[in-house]
Design a protein around this motif. Structure first.
Motif, PDB file in Angstrom:
ATOM      1  N   ALA A 203       0.833  -1.205   0.000  1.00 48.33           N
ATOM      2  CA  ALA A 203       0.000   0.000   0.000  1.00 48.33           C
ATOM      3  C   ALA A 203       0.864   1.250   0.000  1.00 48.33           C
ATOM      4  O   ALA A 203       0.577   2.221  -0.712  1.00 48.33           O
ATOM      5  CB  ALA A 203      -0.936  -0.014   1.210  1.00 48.33           C
ATOM      6  N   ALA A 204       1.932   1.231   0.782  1.00 47.52           N
ATOM      7  CA  ALA A 204       2.821   2.388   0.831  1.00 47.52           C
ATOM      8  C   ALA A 204       3.526   2.604  -0.504  1.00 47.52           C
ATOM      9  O   ALA A 204       3.648   3.744  -0.974  1.00 47.52           O
ATOM     10  CB  ALA A 204       3.849   2.215   1.944  1.00 47.52           C
ATOM     11  N   VAL A 205       3.974   1.535  -1.141  1.00 46.80           N
ATOM     12  CA  VAL A 205       4.667   1.656  -2.427  1.00 46.80           C
ATOM     13  C   VAL A 205       3.715   2.178  -3.499  1.00 46.80           C
ATOM     14  O   VAL A 205       4.083   3.046  -4.303  1.00 46.80           O
ATOM     15  CB  VAL A 205       5.290   0.307  -2.837  1.00 46.80           C
ATOM     16  N   MET A 206       2.483   1.679  -3.509  1.00 50.08           N
ATOM     17  CA  MET A 206       1.517   2.170  -4.495  1.00 50.08           C
ATOM     18  C   MET A 206       1.186   3.638  -4.267  1.00 50.08           C
ATOM     19  O   MET A 206       1.115   4.420  -5.224  1.00 50.08           O
ATOM     20  CB  MET A 206       0.245   1.324  -4.458  1.00 50.08           C
ATOM     21  N   ALA A 207       1.005   4.030  -3.007  1.00 47.46           N
ATOM     22  CA  ALA A 207       0.729   5.432  -2.716  1.00 47.46           C
ATOM     23  C   ALA A 207       1.933   6.301  -3.063  1.00 47.46           C
ATOM     24  O   ALA A 207       1.775   7.423  -3.544  1.00 47.46           O
ATOM     25  CB  ALA A 207       0.350   5.601  -1.247  1.00 47.46           C
ATOM     26  N   LEU A 208       3.126   5.792  -2.831  1.00 44.28           N
ATOM     27  CA  LEU A 208       4.332   6.538  -3.180  1.00 44.28           C
ATOM     28  C   LEU A 208       4.405   6.788  -4.675  1.00 44.28           C
ATOM     29  O   LEU A 208       4.724   7.891  -5.118  1.00 44.28           O
ATOM     30  CB  LEU A 208       5.574   5.773  -2.711  1.00 44.28           C
ATOM     31  N   GLY A 209       4.065   5.779  -5.456  1.00 46.17           N
ATOM     32  CA  GLY A 209       4.106   5.924  -6.902  1.00 46.17           C
ATOM     33  C   GLY A 209       3.057   6.870  -7.452  1.00 46.17           C
ATOM     34  O   GLY A 209       3.305   7.608  -8.402  1.00 46.17           O
ATOM     35  N   PHE A 210       1.871   6.868  -6.836  1.00 46.39           N
ATOM     36  CA  PHE A 210       0.783   7.681  -7.371  1.00 46.39           C
ATOM     37  C   PHE A 210       0.665   9.058  -6.726  1.00 46.39           C
ATOM     38  O   PHE A 210       0.300  10.023  -7.392  1.00 46.39           O
ATOM     39  CB  PHE A 210      -0.562   6.955  -7.197  1.00 46.39           C
ATOM     40  N   LEU A 211       0.954   9.150  -5.429  1.00 46.61           N
ATOM     41  CA  LEU A 211       0.623  10.372  -4.695  1.00 46.61           C
ATOM     42  C   LEU A 211       1.793  11.083  -4.055  1.00 46.61           C
ATOM     43  O   LEU A 211       1.663  12.237  -3.683  1.00 46.61           O
ATOM     44  CB  LEU A 211      -0.414  10.036  -3.606  1.00 46.61           C
ATOM     45  N   GLY A 212       2.899  10.409  -3.835  1.00 44.97           N
ATOM     46  CA  GLY A 212       4.051  11.054  -3.218  1.00 44.97           C
ATOM     47  C   GLY A 212       4.379  10.488  -1.848  1.00 44.97           C
ATOM     48  O   GLY A 212       3.668   9.637  -1.312  1.00 44.97           O
ATOM     49  N   SER A 213       5.456  11.002  -1.273  1.00 43.19           N
ATOM     50  CA  SER A 213       5.975  10.415  -0.037  1.00 43.19           C
ATOM     51  C   SER A 213       5.092  10.687   1.180  1.00 43.19           C
ATOM     52  O   SER A 213       4.934   9.817   2.038  1.00 43.19           O
ATOM     53  CB  SER A 213       7.392  10.924   0.225  1.00 43.19           C
ATOM     54  N   GLY A 214       4.522  11.867   1.278  1.00 43.98           N
ATOM     55  CA  GLY A 214       3.656  12.168   2.417  1.00 43.98           C
ATOM     56  C   GLY A 214       2.435  11.279   2.448  1.00 43.98           C
ATOM     57  O   GLY A 214       2.036  10.771   3.508  1.00 43.98           O
ATOM     58  N   ALA A 215       1.832  11.070   1.298  1.00 42.10           N
ATOM     59  CA  ALA A 215       0.662  10.211   1.220  1.00 42.10           C
ATOM     60  C   ALA A 215       1.034   8.748   1.482  1.00 42.10           C
ATOM     61  O   ALA A 215       0.250   8.011   2.066  1.00 42.10           O
ATOM     62  CB  ALA A 215       0.006  10.335  -0.149  1.00 42.10           C
ATOM     63  N   ALA A 216       2.231   8.348   1.079  1.00 41.57           N
ATOM     64  CA  ALA A 216       2.668   6.971   1.323  1.00 41.57           C
ATOM     65  C   ALA A 216       2.795   6.698   2.814  1.00 41.57           C
ATOM     66  O   ALA A 216       2.378   5.637   3.296  1.00 41.57           O
ATOM     67  CB  ALA A 216       3.994   6.706   0.621  1.00 41.57           C
ATOM     68  N   VAL A 217       3.332   7.651   3.548  1.00 44.11           N
ATOM     69  CA  VAL A 217       3.439   7.491   5.003  1.00 44.11           C
ATOM     70  C   VAL A 217       2.050   7.450   5.628  1.00 44.11           C
ATOM     71  O   VAL A 217       1.777   6.627   6.517  1.00 44.11           O
ATOM     72  CB  VAL A 217       4.285   8.635   5.603  1.00 44.11           C
ATOM     73  N   LEU A 218       1.162   8.306   5.169  1.00 45.40           N
ATOM     74  CA  LEU A 218      -0.208   8.320   5.684  1.00 45.40           C
ATOM     75  C   LEU A 218      -0.924   7.014   5.403  1.00 45.40           C
ATOM     76  O   LEU A 218      -1.572   6.442   6.290  1.00 45.40           O
ATOM     77  CB  LEU A 218      -0.982   9.494   5.071  1.00 45.40           C
ATOM     78  N   VAL A 219      -0.815   6.509   4.195  1.00 43.47           N
ATOM     79  CA  VAL A 219      -1.473   5.250   3.831  1.00 43.47           C
ATOM     80  C   VAL A 219      -0.906   4.098   4.635  1.00 43.47           C
ATOM     81  O   VAL A 219      -1.653   3.238   5.130  1.00 43.47           O
ATOM     82  CB  VAL A 219      -1.351   5.003   2.308  1.00 43.47           C
ATOM     83  N   ALA A 220       0.411   4.037   4.791  1.00 49.65           N
ATOM     84  CA  ALA A 220       1.022   2.967   5.575  1.00 49.65           C
ATOM     85  C   ALA A 220       0.565   3.038   7.032  1.00 49.65           C
ATOM     86  O   ALA A 220       0.260   2.010   7.644  1.00 49.65           O
ATOM     87  CB  ALA A 220       2.539   3.046   5.483  1.00 49.65           C
TER      88      ALA A 220
END
Length: 59
Positions: free
Chosen positions: A20-37
């Motif tokens: 989930a974090a990797v997918m969010a990182l690819g689509f939305l950026g690092s801040g969103a990846a941390v939030l999703v994780a």
């Protein structure tokens, strides 16, 4: 002490959080990846706490 398959479930949940974090990182950026994780981990913790509590049953 530990139920059978505990480490398999923990590993699968960790993989889901990482994916989930990797997918969010690819689509939305690092801040969103941390939030999703974080939200994914929180969801697993809350589900674990829910299954550990014994709810009263109406019979």
């Amino acid at each position: 002490m530990n139920p059978p398959g505990l480490w398999a479930r923990v590993l699968v949940r960790a993989l889901v959080v990482a994916a989930a974090a990797v997918m969010a990182l690819g689509f939305l950026g690092s801040g969103a990846a941390v939030l999703v994780a974080g939200l994914t981990s929180l969801t697993f913790v809350l589900l674990w706490l829910r299954e550990r509590t014994v709810a009263p049953r109406d019979e």
